[in-house]
Write an enzyme that holds these catalytic residues in place. Structure first.
Site, short mmCIF file in Angstrom:
data_model
loop_
_atom_site.label_atom_id
_atom_site.label_comp_id
_atom_site.label_asym_id
_atom_site.label_seq_id
_atom_site.Cartn_x
_atom_site.Cartn_y
_atom_site.Cartn_z
CG HIS A 184 -15.96 -63.76 0.67
ND1 HIS A 184 -16.68 -65.14 1.10
CD2 HIS A 184 -15.57 -63.33 1.71
CE1 HIS A 184 -16.48 -65.34 2.12
NE2 HIS A 184 -15.63 -64.14 2.82
CG HIS A 188 -14.99 -68.21 12.87
ND1 HIS A 188 -15.97 -67.34 12.16
CD2 HIS A 188 -14.15 -67.12 13.27
CE1 HIS A 188 -15.69 -66.46 11.74
NE2 HIS A 188 -14.41 -65.88 12.54
N1 GLN Z 1 -10.10 -62.81 0.72
C1 GLN Z 1 -10.29 -62.39 1.85
C2 GLN Z 1 -9.67 -63.78 2.73
O1 GLN Z 1 -9.68 -64.85 2.13
C3 GLN Z 1 -11.66 -62.32 2.33
C4 GLN Z 1 -11.75 -62.18 3.99
C5 GLN Z 1 -13.11 -61.64 4.45
O2 GLN Z 1 -14.07 -62.00 3.78
N2 GLN Z 1 -13.21 -60.79 5.48
O3 GLN Z 1 -8.93 -63.51 3.79
ZN ZN Z 2 -15.28 -63.73 4.65
#
Ligand code: GLN
Ligand code: ZN
Length: 768
Positions: free
Chosen positions: A646, A699
């Protein structure tokens, strides 16, 4: 030999400024009280630097929010939407620019904020529009100079961001407008500022850190004229051009011909620039050697430092040499003496801002032949202890790393083959739905963690409570109808700290705060030694979650690059090696998760992009080791185990090949705010594996409708074939509350269902 400081942390030893400013925002204290607090802090910090042995004290480095925003105020460059009416920019306008305002009509949005070079400090991005005018609109610098003098500090230096750096870092708000057209008008105000302070002090430090970047020719060409104008304005005062975060060798020709009186170099990051600069420094210039690390918490190696200083003194004469930290001390915590719980040996290797000032004094005294023999001897002893300490070196870790072979960096089959096996193994529907990992961190979750940490709750009760939160999160996800579940991360306060606390080679401070933006501070973990994993870190939580459901639960880890970028790292070995050690530790966790029956494992790397070197020519080298570390962490599993990664809130465009080279089976990215335009990059490049572009902006408390998300998915489907498209939010949900989260995710699952059905209908029609 004189010492100076390029700037000092403003936030205060115990984050006094944060507390005062936030109380002011809440209406708990008035403006006068806030100003009084700020004054106390400035006086304290000058006193502290002075007592530690700094000769020339910085004035103007203080800020209620950010020093670039202060420059915006000084120039009167307030964007129109704040309805500022000219004259002095008041505190309310100032904070409105930083944070926006609330109001019945929706309020006024804040100015954009972004990272200051490759630090974790964020500045407020200047905005430029064609009709804008500039005039001196803040007396902050003049007031602070007066304040310093009234307090008896006479040896002071004004500190201001340079005009070229200011314009370079800003943004034009009108596509057809070239912000550089404003440079002349901006320099008019700079002339006024300089004329206003020149009689008060001997040195004016003008920061132009853009000189360490690759610069377009037109920007390079502007320096000469601007600095000629400033030189005319300065009178008897002397201008010191400060550069940091890299070397200025590409722009040496320009810098050497500027009518400046002093030049500051970062010799911690780029010691190799000293020789070439000494060879060409005009006799009119003093050289400031940035010799102690303003970006990291390690003690200086005094012998090495003295070698460099001696070299400079030999070439220039001692009276043309000045000693300073590599950059402003803004990026390190204030005082190591606060740290009572650190292992004393590890602690002895460190220096925070105050200790760094003292180190500068010792180095200067050593050159002046004052008696510092004992201190130098002690430094030598500490350096040796660090080098040979069993706390740092771990044979086992080093042996294991040496033994890695190329197969450990490669999955055992290409994606096309893995894909078949994963399909059979996971049996997921078309357009599978999932989340990024965290779920709402309720007050209850946070207080449970706090109670456990402070010893008010037993291990047993803590585990039981956490399992309760996991149970609730799993049940809710089933109720929503998600396909791939997560445990929700209730046990994590922070995605780096959580793992750092469980890895050997990491330590944590109690009060090591550094400013991230505005009143927000972080306490970065410190990597001091070889990193390894004494025991499993997440397996119990994930397997517990998996025991509650028939659906697959994703294991959730933070990647090696992010672990590295968001910590203070060792300076006694290359970053790439430290990263590889972390990667190895994570690899073992990945393998243990697989062994425990976890079929999908996500390794987050949101920091990949921000770790990029400032100069383009160094990108390849960085990306090469960074991607390899990710691959080392993730390649130790069977073909049918699905690896996710991610990333969020960054440009992918120019590093897309490298993202593909990470070879994760699935990548989830943030995309909803850009309305999926970000996917064009993935299309042009023909990204080969699976992608989940975020369709829910986490957000905002707003609940996106089913229709809205269907339309985002349709847009994504123009770029990514349905068999390779995932459905997920932009990022983790820890800052949201349950009501919005449930409603939004239900809509998200609904949107996926609508499109899934359309595809099934088409299939059915085809088969008739
Ligand atoms: N796994 C983390 C979360 O869901 C990813 C956070 C991020 O990308 N900063 O909080
Ligand atoms: Zn993130």
């Amino acid at each position: 030999m004189l010492t100076h400081s390029l700037g000092f942390p403003r936030i205060g030893l115990h984050r006094e400024l944060k507390k005062a400013v936030e109380s002011f925002w809440k209406g708990e204290i008035d403006k006068e009280t806030l100003f009084q607090k700020a004054k106390e802090l400035r006086l304290n910090h000058w006193r502290l630097q002075h007592d530690a042995g700094i000769d020339l004290l910085p004035v103007g480095d203080f800020s209620f929010y950010d020093h670039i925003l202060d420059m915006t105020a000084a120039l009167g460059a307030v964007p129109k939407r704040y309805n500022w009416e000219g004259s002095e920019v008041d505190l309310d306008t100032y904070f409105a620019m930083a944070r926006g305002t609330a109001g019945e009509d929706g309020g006024i949005i804040a100015m954009e904020m972004t990272k200051w070079f490759d630090t974790n400090y964020h500045y407020i991005v200047p905005e430029f529009t064609p009709e804008q005018t500039f005039s001196l609109s803040s007396s902050k610098l003049f007031n602070e100079i007066r304040e310093a003098k009234e307090a008896g500090f006479n040896n002071i230096k004004a500190v201001i961001p340079g005009p070229l750096t200011y314009v370079y870092l800003g943004k034009s708000k009108d596509d057809n407008f070239d912000r550089w057209d404003h440079l002349d008008a901006i320099v008019n105000v700079y002339e006024e500022i300089i004329a206003g302070v020149r009689r008060e002090l001997t040195w004016i430090q003008i920061d132009e850190p853009i000189l360490v970047l690759d610069l377009p020719d037109h920007v390079r060409a502007r320096f000469q004229n601007v600095y000629e104008r400033l030189a005319k304005a300065k009178g008897e005062a002397r201008i010191m051009l400060a550069t940091y975060f890299g070397d200025i060798l590409e722009h040496k020709d320009i810098v050497m011909s500027l009518p400046i009186d002093g030049l500051h170099l970062d010799l911690v990051r780029s010691p190799y620039q000293l020789g070439p600069i000494l060879a060409e420094l005009p006799s009119s210039m003093t050289l400031s050697l940035g010799i102690v690390d303003g970006r990291n918490i390690w003690r200086v190696d005094m012998d090495k430092g003295l070698q460099m200083i001696t070299k400079a003194c030999t070439a220039l004469g001692a009276d043309r040499v000045l000693l300073g930290p590599s950059c402003s001390l803004l990026h390190v915590p204030i005082d190591l003496e606060e740290e009572k719980k650190l292992n004393p040996e590890i602690r002895s290797w460190m220096a925070f801002a105050k200790q760094k000032c003292f180190e500068l004094r010792v180095l200067a005294d050593a050159i002046d032949k004052k008696v510092v023999r004992n201190i130098l001897a002690e430094n030598r002893k500490i350096m040796a202890s660090r080098q040979n300490s069993p706390l740092v070196k771990n044979e086992q870790v080093q042996r294991e790393l040496r033994a890695t072979d190329e197969y450990m960096f490669k999955r055992s089959a290409p994606y096309s083959e893995r894909r078949q096996k994963q399909r059979a193994h996971l049996n997921l529907p078309l357009l599978p739905t999932t989340t990024i990992g965290s779920f709402p961190q309720t007050a209850e979750i946070r207080s449970t963690r706090r109670k456990f940490k402070t010893g008010q709750m037993s291990q047993e009760d803590y585990v039981r409570a956490m399992q309760g939160f996991i149970q609730d999160t799993v049940a809710r996800q089933e109720q929503i109808g998600l396909d791939v579940l997560v445990h929700g991360e209730p046990e994590r306060n922070d995605m780096v700290e959580y793992f750092g606390e469980q890895l050997a080679g990491y330590c944590f401070t109690e009060n090591g705060w550094v400013q991230s933006y505005g009143t927000r501070c972080v306490k970065p973990p410190i990597i001091y030694g070889d990193v390894y994993r004494p025991k499993t870190m997440t397996v119990d939580w994930i397997t517990y979650a998996q025991s509650l459901t028939a659906k697959p639960v994703k294991g959730m880890l933070t990647g090696p690059i992010t672990m590295l970028c968001w910590s203070f790292v060792r300076d006694d070995q290359p970053r790439s090696l430290t990263c590889k050690q972390i990667a190895m530790a994570i690899r073992k966790e990945v393998q243990d998760l697989e062994k425990a029956g976890v079929k999908i494992i996500q390794i987050d790397e949101p920091a990949l992009r921000e770790g990029l070197p400032l100069k383009r020519k160094h990108w390849h080298e960085y990306l090469d080791w960074a991607v390899n570390c990710f691959r080392l962490a993730t390649s130790g599993v069977k073909e049918e185990t699905q690896i996710h990664t991610h990333m969020c809130y960054c440009d992918f465009e120019d590093i897309i090949e490298w993202i593909a080279a990470m070879d994760a089976d699935v990548i989830s990215i943030e995309a909803s705010r850009s309305q999926m335009t970000l996917l064009d990059t993935f299309k042009e490049f023909k990204y080969p594996n699976e992608i989940g572009p975020g369709i829910y902006d986490i957000h905002s408390p707003r609940v996106p409708s089913v229709e809205e998300m269907v339309s985002l998915l349709r847009r994504a489907l123009q770029v990514i074939p349905a068999e390779r498209l995932w459905v997920n939010p932009d990022c983790g949900l820890k800052t949201r509350d349950w009501a919005e989260t449930m409603a939004s995710l239900k809509n998200m699952v609904g949107a996926a269902g609508i499109l899934r059905k359309e595809f099934q209908d088409i299939e059915r029609l085809k088969s008739v």
